[in-house]
Scaffold this motif. Structure first.
Motif, PDB file in Angstrom:
ATOM      1  N   ASN A  64       0.827  -1.213   0.000  1.00 41.80           N
ATOM      2  CA  ASN A  64       0.000   0.000   0.000  1.00 41.80           C
ATOM      3  C   ASN A  64       0.859   1.260   0.000  1.00 41.80           C
ATOM      4  N   ASN A  65       1.922   1.267   0.823  1.00 39.13           N
ATOM      5  CA  ASN A  65       2.801   2.433   0.878  1.00 39.13           C
ATOM      6  C   ASN A  65       3.565   2.622  -0.430  1.00 39.13           C
ATOM      7  N   ALA A  66       4.022   1.500  -1.020  1.00 41.28           N
ATOM      8  CA  ALA A  66       4.726   1.579  -2.301  1.00 41.28           C
ATOM      9  C   ALA A  66       3.797   2.086  -3.398  1.00 41.28           C
ATOM     10  N   LEU A  67       2.552   1.616  -3.384  1.00 41.14           N
ATOM     11  CA  LEU A  67       1.592   2.046  -4.398  1.00 41.14           C
ATOM     12  C   LEU A  67       1.166   3.495  -4.195  1.00 41.14           C
ATOM     13  N   THR A  68       1.117   3.932  -2.953  1.00 42.69           N
ATOM     14  CA  THR A  68       0.820   5.343  -2.695  1.00 42.69           C
ATOM     15  C   THR A  68       1.921   6.225  -3.267  1.00 42.69           C
ATOM     16  N   ALA A  69       3.178   5.849  -3.004  1.00 46.93           N
ATOM     17  CA  ALA A  69       4.311   6.596  -3.570  1.00 46.93           C
ATOM     18  C   ALA A  69       4.276   6.548  -5.092  1.00 46.93           C
ATOM     19  N   LEU A  70       3.966   5.374  -5.630  1.00 49.12           N
ATOM     20  CA  LEU A  70       3.908   5.195  -7.082  1.00 49.12           C
ATOM     21  C   LEU A  70       2.883   6.140  -7.712  1.00 49.12           C
ATOM     22  N   TYR A  71       1.666   6.119  -7.185  1.00 48.27           N
ATOM     23  CA  TYR A  71       0.611   6.900  -7.821  1.00 48.27           C
ATOM     24  C   TYR A  71       0.722   8.393  -7.522  1.00 48.27           C
ATOM     25  N   THR A  72       1.454   8.750  -6.484  1.00 45.55           N
ATOM     26  CA  THR A  72       1.701  10.172  -6.230  1.00 45.55           C
ATOM     27  C   THR A  72       2.605  10.753  -7.306  1.00 45.55           C
ATOM     28  N   THR A  73       3.725  10.082  -7.578  1.00 39.40           N
ATOM     29  CA  THR A  73       4.607  10.568  -8.641  1.00 39.40           C
ATOM     30  C   THR A  73       3.989  10.346 -10.018  1.00 39.40           C
ATOM     31  N   PHE A  74       3.202   9.290 -10.162  1.00 37.35           N
ATOM     32  CA  PHE A  74       2.497   9.021 -11.416  1.00 37.35           C
ATOM     33  C   PHE A  74       1.538  10.172 -11.737  1.00 37.35           C
ATOM     34  N   ALA A  75       0.874  10.693 -10.706  1.00 41.53           N
ATOM     35  CA  ALA A  75      -0.063  11.798 -10.912  1.00 41.53           C
ATOM     36  C   ALA A  75       0.635  13.003 -11.522  1.00 41.53           C
ATOM     37  N   ILE A  76       1.852  13.266 -11.062  1.00 43.19           N
ATOM     38  CA  ILE A  76       2.612  14.416 -11.568  1.00 43.19           C
ATOM     39  C   ILE A  76       3.132  14.132 -12.966  1.00 43.19           C
ATOM     40  N   PHE A  77       3.797  12.989 -13.129  1.00 47.77           N
ATOM     41  CA  PHE A  77       4.428  12.690 -14.408  1.00 47.77           C
ATOM     42  C   PHE A  77       3.440  12.175 -15.452  1.00 47.77           C
ATOM     43  N   GLY A  78       2.252  11.748 -15.010  1.00 48.51           N
ATOM     44  CA  GLY A  78       1.214  11.451 -15.983  1.00 48.51           C
ATOM     45  C   GLY A  78       0.777  12.727 -16.686  1.00 48.51           C
ATOM     46  N   ILE A  79       0.589  13.794 -15.905  1.00 46.85           N
ATOM     47  CA  ILE A  79       0.148  15.068 -16.476  1.00 46.85           C
ATOM     48  C   ILE A  79       1.226  15.688 -17.363  1.00 46.85           C
ATOM     49  N   VAL A  80       2.488  15.670 -16.912  1.00 45.38           N
ATOM     50  CA  VAL A  80       3.561  16.283 -17.713  1.00 45.38           C
ATOM     51  C   VAL A  80       4.117  15.297 -18.746  1.00 45.38           C
ATOM     52  N   GLY A  81       3.704  14.019 -18.639  1.00 38.32           N
ATOM     53  CA  GLY A  81       4.235  13.004 -19.546  1.00 38.32           C
ATOM     54  C   GLY A  81       3.932  13.282 -21.004  1.00 38.32           C
ATOM     55  N   GLY A  82       2.753  13.838 -21.280  1.00 36.89           N
ATOM     56  CA  GLY A  82       2.414  14.173 -22.654  1.00 36.89           C
ATOM     57  C   GLY A  82       3.371  15.203 -23.233  1.00 36.89           C
ATOM     58  N   GLY A  83       3.731  16.185 -22.411  1.00 40.39           N
ATOM     59  CA  GLY A  83       4.700  17.187 -22.851  1.00 40.39           C
ATOM     60  C   GLY A  83       6.073  16.589 -23.074  1.00 40.39           C
ATOM     61  N   TYR A 104      10.775  -2.194  -9.647  1.00 35.42           N
ATOM     62  CA  TYR A 104       9.676  -2.351  -8.693  1.00 35.42           C
ATOM     63  C   TYR A 104       9.484  -3.824  -8.327  1.00 35.42           C
ATOM     64  N   ALA A 105       9.457  -4.696  -9.326  1.00 35.23           N
ATOM     65  CA  ALA A 105       9.309  -6.128  -9.040  1.00 35.23           C
ATOM     66  C   ALA A 105      10.491  -6.624  -8.212  1.00 35.23           C
ATOM     67  N   PHE A 118      11.382   0.127   2.789  1.00 32.99           N
ATOM     68  CA  PHE A 118      11.913   1.376   2.232  1.00 32.99           C
ATOM     69  C   PHE A 118      12.244   1.235   0.750  1.00 32.99           C
ATOM     70  N   PHE A 119      12.904   0.130   0.374  1.00 34.25           N
ATOM     71  CA  PHE A 119      13.262  -0.086  -1.029  1.00 34.25           C
ATOM     72  C   PHE A 119      12.016  -0.147  -1.898  1.00 34.25           C
ATOM     73  N   ALA A 120      10.976  -0.826  -1.415  1.00 36.27           N
ATOM     74  CA  ALA A 120       9.735  -0.945  -2.184  1.00 36.27           C
ATOM     75  C   ALA A 120       9.081   0.416  -2.384  1.00 36.27           C
ATOM     76  N   ILE A 121       9.124   1.266  -1.358  1.00 34.77           N
ATOM     77  CA  ILE A 121       8.512   2.595  -1.463  1.00 34.77           C
ATOM     78  C   ILE A 121       9.278   3.462  -2.459  1.00 34.77           C
ATOM     79  N   VAL A 122      10.617   3.436  -2.377  1.00 36.65           N
ATOM     80  CA  VAL A 122      11.441   4.207  -3.321  1.00 36.65           C
ATOM     81  C   VAL A 122      11.235   3.694  -4.748  1.00 36.65           C
ATOM     82  N   ALA A 123      11.237   2.378  -4.902  1.00 38.44           N
ATOM     83  CA  ALA A 123      11.017   1.794  -6.230  1.00 38.44           C
ATOM     84  C   ALA A 123       9.634   2.164  -6.756  1.00 38.44           C
ATOM     85  N   GLY A 124       8.650   2.220  -5.862  1.00 40.14           N
ATOM     86  CA  GLY A 124       7.303   2.623  -6.262  1.00 40.14           C
ATOM     87  C   GLY A 124       7.275   4.061  -6.770  1.00 40.14           C
ATOM     88  N   ALA A 125       7.987   4.952  -6.064  1.00 37.62           N
ATOM     89  CA  ALA A 125       8.044   6.356  -6.490  1.00 37.62           C
ATOM     90  C   ALA A 125       8.718   6.488  -7.855  1.00 37.62           C
TER      91      ALA A 125
END
Length: 465
Positions: A64-83, A104-105, A118-125
């Motif tokens: 859950n913590n890794a996925l939270t980190a993942l989708y937090t950075t995903f939210a930012i880079f999803g929006i700027v990813g098109g650019g 991540y795996a 910690f490694f899983a959270i960083v890898a998720g981000a």
């Protein structure tokens, strides 16, 4: 090599330009197949890993913590990813994005031995950054490369190939943990290594994707020739999306479209079934996605001549099916006994009921997301514009997912999560209908460009200048 001259969009294409093979390397069909295979290997395997609940671990906290980190950075880079896609093009964007999945795996392989999250959270981000790039590029390719009257069909082709990754990914833990039975709490090392091999192949395969300017449709047209942008231009264009009324109407659908994974994985598949059965269920969950995407793709391409009518019907079909499935989820939640852990060999309705529900969730997910992608694709044909639209969609989607995984970490009840999911998806349908009525034209032919005339033998080999 001769050219057609300075023809304007809509000019009749010579007969030899119309004879291009569907199986050319530079055809939309082959390029959609290739991006489907890339997503088969990377997010497809990621989906299988997540679908086991808790990343295959007995305790969901690290996942859950890794996925939270993942989708937090995903939210930012999803929006700027098109650019970023408009600046770097498909090769660099896709390869950079795909390369983060194997890390991540690998972090869960590490967690299997040391129980340090910690490694899983960083890898998720880090994966969130990569996923933002990958999905912005994928969205631009999937919505702009196909002919506009077959976008639903091509979306379903992509979705079927992509979700075959989840099917194969579900078989990996099912087979490798089959003989461990009810005693198994976490998946074995071989499961994570299998995921890592597939993800590595996907990163290499991403280098085979062609830019929009080299993709030629069978009628001789192509997407608007993409002129690589710059940071200043993309920054301004991305900011404009936040007060673009079309994008504002998509926000509820985008927010809810990954929000429900937390409930489905952690409160249906994980607590109700043993480990090997969760892998077995995922084979059918992601298989259902293939069925759902093909079904809704047919409705949105072939049900009516009018594109608006097809869009309205598609949204109506998804809305009705969703109401029935969430109603079934409510009944299942009310009757669920937390003391009972089911195995796929259990006979009768004891296993069949929850299994059918989980299968139906997969069906709905594909239909819902394919529907939204069709709507986005109907707003334009230009690859540069659609990369920003797709990135915005994935960014908002990921912000919703980040919130959902953290809500689950706060021990919010499964019933509360179910109701919130049902309400969020229901709110999105009337807003998408408004968008269809006000913004979707009968065609976007004015955006398409004719190509230079080429000899059939060259076109067959994918060499177009």
């Amino acid at each position: 090599m001769g050219t057609l001259g300075n023809e304007q969009p809509g000019t009749q294409i010579p007969e030899n330009a119309k004879s291009f093979s569907l199986f050319r390397y530079n055809s939309p069909f082959i390029q959609i197949v290739l991006i489907g295979l890339v997503c088969f290997c990377c997010p497809g395997m990621f989906n299988a890993l997540s679908g086991m609940g808790g990343g295959g671990q007995v305790n969901s906290t690290a996942s859950n913590n890794a996925l939270t980190a993942l989708y937090t950075t995903f939210a930012i880079f999803g929006i700027v990813g098109g650019g970023i896609y408009n600046i770097l093009g498909p090769h660099l964007t896709l390869f950079a994005g795909c390369s983060t999945y194997v890390l991540y795996a690998g972090s869960f392989l590490y967690y299997n031995h040391y129980q340090h999250q910690f490694f899983a959270i960083v890898a998720g981000a880090i994966l969130g950054v990569g996923a933002g790039l990958l999905w912005a590029a994928q969205g631009a390719i999937m919505t702009s490369y196909p002919p506009e009257n077959r976008k639903g069909t091509y979306i379903s082709i992509f979705w079927s190939i992509f979700n075959m990754g989840g099917v194969i990914g579900g078989l990996i833990p099912f087979i490798l943990n089959y003989n461990r039975g009810d005693s198994a709490a976490t998946v074995n090392d071989g499961t994570y290594i299998g995921f890592m091999v597939f993800m590595s192949v996907g990163a290499v395969l991403s280098l085979t994707i062609l830019p929009a300017s080299k993709v030629v449709r069978n009628d001789g047209t192509r997407c608007t020739n993409m002129l690589y942008s710059n940071v200043a231009t993309e920054s301004v264009e991305i900011l404009k999306l936040f007060y673009n009324w079309k994008m504002l109407l998509i926000i509820p659908a985008a927010w809810s479209s990954n929000f429900f994974y937390t409930y489905q994985f952690n409160h249906v598949n994980k607590p109700q079934f043993n480990l090997r059965t969760r892998g077995f269920n995922n084979v059918f969950y992601w298989g259902a996605q293939m069925v759902g995407s093909v079904g809704i793709g047919y409705v949105m391409d072939f049900s009516f001549k009018s594109r608006r009518k097809r869009g309205v019907l598609g949204i109506g079909v998804v809305a009705l099916l969703a109401s029935a499935i969430w109603g079934g989820a409510l009944a299942n939640q009310i009757n669920h006994d937390s003391r009972v852990i089911l195995d796929f060999k259990d006979s009768g309705s004891r296993y069949a009921g929850p299994f059918v529900l989980y299968f139906s969730f997969g069906l709905l997910d594909a239909m819902f997301q394919s529907m939204v992608y069709w709507v986005i694709g109907a707003l334009a044909n230009d690859s540069e514009i659609l990369s920003r639209y797709a990135g915005f969609y994935k960014g908002i989607q990921s912000a919703g997912a980040a919130v959902a995984w953290q809500i689950d970490n706060q021990n919010v009840s499964a019933m509360a999560q179910l109701i919130v999911n049902w309400v969020l998806t229901t709110v999105s349908y009337p807003l998408l209908l408004v968008l269809i009525v006000l913004a979707v034209k009968q065609d976007n032919k004015g955006e398409e460009e004719p190509i230079k005339q080429v000899a059939p033998s060259s076109a067959e080999n994918g060499f177009v200048q």
